[in-house]
Design a protein around this motif. Sequence first.
Motif, PDB file in Angstrom:
ATOM      1  N   ILE A 130       0.967  -1.533  -0.078  1.00 48.95           N
ATOM      2  CA  ILE A 130      -0.495   0.232  -0.089  1.00 48.95           C
ATOM      3  C   ILE A 130       1.029   0.989   0.058  1.00 48.95           C
ATOM      4  O   ILE A 130       1.537   1.436   1.057  1.00 48.95           O
ATOM      5  N   HIS A 131       1.243   2.596  -1.407  1.00 48.83           N
ATOM      6  CA  HIS A 131       2.001   2.896  -1.310  1.00 48.83           C
ATOM      7  C   HIS A 131       1.387   3.737  -0.380  1.00 48.83           C
ATOM      8  O   HIS A 131       0.093   4.479   0.072  1.00 48.83           O
ATOM      9  N   SER A 132       2.003   5.796   0.210  1.00 50.86           N
ATOM     10  CA  SER A 132       1.522   6.242   1.101  1.00 50.86           C
ATOM     11  C   SER A 132       2.861   7.299   0.871  1.00 50.86           C
ATOM     12  O   SER A 132       3.500   7.406   0.634  1.00 50.86           O
ATOM     13  N   PRO A 133       2.534   9.013   1.667  1.00 47.21           N
ATOM     14  CA  PRO A 133       3.505   9.653   1.177  1.00 47.21           C
ATOM     15  C   PRO A 133       4.097   9.672   2.257  1.00 47.21           C
ATOM     16  O   PRO A 133       5.527  10.107   1.667  1.00 47.21           O
ATOM     17  N   LEU A 134       4.475   9.124   3.089  1.00 49.28           N
ATOM     18  CA  LEU A 134       5.752   8.808   3.660  1.00 49.28           C
ATOM     19  C   LEU A 134       6.782   7.999   3.345  1.00 49.28           C
ATOM     20  O   LEU A 134       7.559   7.942   3.307  1.00 49.28           O
ATOM     21  N   ALA A 135       6.428   6.423   2.863  1.00 46.42           N
ATOM     22  CA  ALA A 135       7.105   5.843   1.953  1.00 46.42           C
ATOM     23  C   ALA A 135       8.780   6.434   1.370  1.00 46.42           C
ATOM     24  O   ALA A 135       9.589   5.453   1.781  1.00 46.42           O
ATOM     25  N   LEU A 136       8.118   7.464   0.530  1.00 40.88           N
ATOM     26  CA  LEU A 136       8.948   7.528  -0.400  1.00 40.88           C
ATOM     27  C   LEU A 136       9.454   9.665  -0.541  1.00 40.88           C
ATOM     28  O   LEU A 136      10.579   9.853  -0.946  1.00 40.88           O
ATOM     29  N   LEU A 137       9.048   9.711   1.250  1.00 43.27           N
ATOM     30  CA  LEU A 137       9.008  11.306   1.188  1.00 43.27           C
ATOM     31  C   LEU A 137      10.856  11.492   1.245  1.00 43.27           C
ATOM     32  O   LEU A 137      11.788  12.382   0.377  1.00 43.27           O
ATOM     33  N   ALA A 138      11.065  10.475   2.512  1.00 41.09           N
ATOM     34  CA  ALA A 138      12.670  11.014   2.796  1.00 41.09           C
ATOM     35  C   ALA A 138      13.858  10.882   1.363  1.00 41.09           C
ATOM     36  O   ALA A 138      14.979  11.740   1.276  1.00 41.09           O
TER      37      ALA A 138
END
Length: 229
Positions: free
Chosen positions: A209-217
Motif C-alpha cells: 500500500i503506497h503512502s506519502p511517507l514511504a518515498l518522502l525521505a
Amino acid sequence: MITIGCFHAHYSNIALIEETLAAYEVELVHYVDPGLDCLKHDADFSDVVIQKKVAQTLQWIAECHADAILVTCSLFATVLEQEAIQVPVPVIGIDDPLLQEMRRVKGDYIIAFTNPATIEGTMARVNQALQHEDENGQPHVAKASQTEAVCIPRTFELIMRGDRQGYFEAVREGLQQIAEQYPGTMVVAAQLSMAPAAAQVTADTGIAIHSPLALLAAYLEMNLGVTRQ
C-alpha cells in the motif's frame, strides 16, 4: 543544516514527519492551522479561500528563515501549483513523491482517501501528473495509467476529534478491504494521516500500500539535498 518549515492542517502529522526524518540532518519547524478544515463545509467555501490562506502562510513560513517548505495537508497541496511559484524557497507537497512514482510506474491505481474534501483537488493533481501529449499535441492521461478514487467512509471525523487509534483501525481495515477488492491494482493511501495504517496492512498481508511517507525521505534527499546524520 537545512531548515524545513512544515505546514500542517492537523497536529497529528507532526510526529509522522519527525519520525520519518529523524535520521537526517534537518531542522523541522512546524506550523499547524486547522482553520480551513473547519470551514470546508461552509456554503461560501471555495478554492479561492484555500488559495488566499495557503499563499499567506507560505510567505510567512518563508520569511521565518525556512530553506524549504513541506506542505503535509492534501487540501493545502491542491493549490500549490499556483501559489508555490510566488515563494522564494522550494515548496514540496506531501503527494509530490507519489506523483513522481506514479509517472514512473505505469499501471492501474486506486487512490484511497478519508477526507472527501481533498478528493477533487488531489485527483486533479494526479491526472495532471499522468498527462502526456498525443500526436496532435493534445494532453491526455496515458491509457497505461488509469486511476480511481475511493473514500473510506466515516473515518476522517475520528482523527479530527483526536481518536487516533480508532482512525488507525478504521483506515487499516478500509485499506485492506480495498486491496482485496481490487487485486492486481496498485493502492495508494493519499493522505499523510493514512500512512501508519498503510504500513500495517503491508506488514500484515504483504500487499504493498503506497503512502506519502514511504518515498518522502528519498525525495527530499534528491530535491533538497538533505543528508543522513
